[in-house]
Design a protein around this motif. Sequence first.
Motif, mmCIF file in Angstrom:
data_model
loop_
_atom_site.group_PDB
_atom_site.id
_atom_site.type_symbol
_atom_site.label_atom_id
_atom_site.label_comp_id
_atom_site.label_asym_id
_atom_site.label_seq_id
_atom_site.Cartn_x
_atom_site.Cartn_y
_atom_site.Cartn_z
ATOM 1 N N GLN A 28 2.556 2.159 -10.462
ATOM 2 C CA GLN A 28 1.721 1.143 -9.826
ATOM 3 C C GLN A 28 1.606 -0.097 -10.708
ATOM 4 O O GLN A 28 1.632 -1.234 -10.217
ATOM 5 N N ALA A 45 2.546 2.278 -3.189
ATOM 6 C CA ALA A 45 1.674 2.925 -4.172
ATOM 7 C C ALA A 45 1.259 4.312 -3.712
ATOM 8 O O ALA A 45 1.257 5.267 -4.501
ATOM 9 N N ALA A 46 0.899 4.443 -2.435
ATOM 10 C CA ALA A 46 0.329 5.695 -1.924
ATOM 11 C C ALA A 46 1.369 6.788 -1.714
ATOM 12 O O ALA A 46 1.138 7.948 -2.085
ATOM 13 N N GLU A 52 -4.567 1.769 -10.376
ATOM 14 C CA GLU A 52 -5.231 1.661 -9.078
ATOM 15 C C GLU A 52 -6.029 0.372 -8.899
ATOM 16 O O GLU A 52 -5.830 -0.369 -7.933
ATOM 17 N N CYS A 85 -7.649 5.744 1.798
ATOM 18 C CA CYS A 85 -6.504 6.429 2.401
ATOM 19 C C CYS A 85 -5.314 6.535 1.452
ATOM 20 O O CYS A 85 -4.399 7.325 1.690
ATOM 21 N N TYR A 86 -5.335 5.755 0.388
ATOM 22 C CA TYR A 86 -4.295 5.845 -0.634
ATOM 23 C C TYR A 86 -4.300 7.210 -1.313
ATOM 24 O O TYR A 86 -3.274 7.684 -1.799
ATOM 25 N N HIS A 87 -5.446 7.878 -1.311
ATOM 26 C CA HIS A 87 -5.587 9.144 -2.036
ATOM 27 C C HIS A 87 -4.930 10.310 -1.299
ATOM 28 O O HIS A 87 -5.553 11.356 -1.080
ATOM 29 N N LEU A 107 -8.060 1.058 2.793
ATOM 30 C CA LEU A 107 -6.730 1.304 2.229
ATOM 31 C C LEU A 107 -6.819 2.098 0.926
ATOM 32 O O LEU A 107 -6.014 2.996 0.678
ATOM 33 N N PHE A 108 -7.818 1.759 0.106
ATOM 34 C CA PHE A 108 -7.968 2.470 -1.166
ATOM 35 C C PHE A 108 -8.333 3.931 -0.928
ATOM 36 O O PHE A 108 -7.821 4.828 -1.603
ATOM 37 N N TRP A 118 0.834 -1.203 0.000
ATOM 38 C CA TRP A 118 0.000 0.000 0.000
ATOM 39 C C TRP A 118 0.870 1.255 0.000
ATOM 40 O O TRP A 118 0.643 2.193 -0.779
ATOM 41 N N PHE A 174 -5.176 -2.615 -6.294
ATOM 42 C CA PHE A 174 -5.999 -2.798 -5.105
ATOM 43 C C PHE A 174 -6.938 -3.997 -5.195
ATOM 44 O O PHE A 174 -7.103 -4.720 -4.205
#
Length: 255
Positions: free
Chosen positions: A68, A28-29, A172, A201-203, A198-199, A25, A176
């Motif tokens: 990613q 990627a983030a 993405e 908060c990835y932003h 997680l997706f 995660w 994910f």
Amino acid sequence: MTTSDTATRAVHIPTWSRGTVLKVWAAAALPMGVLAWVVAPALAHAFSGPMALPQALIVCLAAGLIWQFVLVLIVVRREQGTLRWPVVKAALWLNAPISPRTGRRSNRLWWMVVPLTALLALEEMLPSLPTPVSRDLGLLLGSDSGQAWMSGNWIWFALLVIVFIFNTALGEELLFRGLLLPRMGTFGRADWLVNGVLFACYHLHEPWVIPQTFLVDTFAEALPSRRWRSSLIGIAVHSSQSVFFFVIALALVLR
């Protein structure tokens, strides 16, 4: 049995530790956050006019999304020992939806994409946090400066198309729902919910969308992808957003 079927049956998808999930995660983030808030403002000096920052953001976020895709390939190659398509397809759940009742693939389940896409569209109707126009593509394309910039601008349109493709198909969602979600068994039956958290908060690159992303994308993409063991469901639903922006951007270019 075909070679493809043999390869698919031989694929073992491991259950990752929570630490490994968080590491992927972060891989990627964090780059997306750094690219959006550190690199893009610095790169903006290479451009001029009111579109300097948006242009820098497009370049930087394109790089982050492509990374990613590369990350997914690196992980699958190390895990499976090959990047042959039948193996990659099975390892990333790139298959038709599978009925939880029969355990078989069912093309009829593709119809679920329609109501799920409608659910995703509701995201735009939810109250949102203050959003800077220069960092939001929708607001940017609706502004006078954004429309003037896009008019006849095929080069930047092509770059936006690359962003759209890697955003919802090769970046993405592939990471994910294709890579992370099948390996999150350590979270038990809540794996899809944690995946949605997680997706959201990835932003880090656009934190104002985190609340809506969690409330909507979790149920429109993460849950159905897990229920029917198909990352293509999430990819199809999320890609409807890209198609929408593609049509708007194309209309502006053709003006």
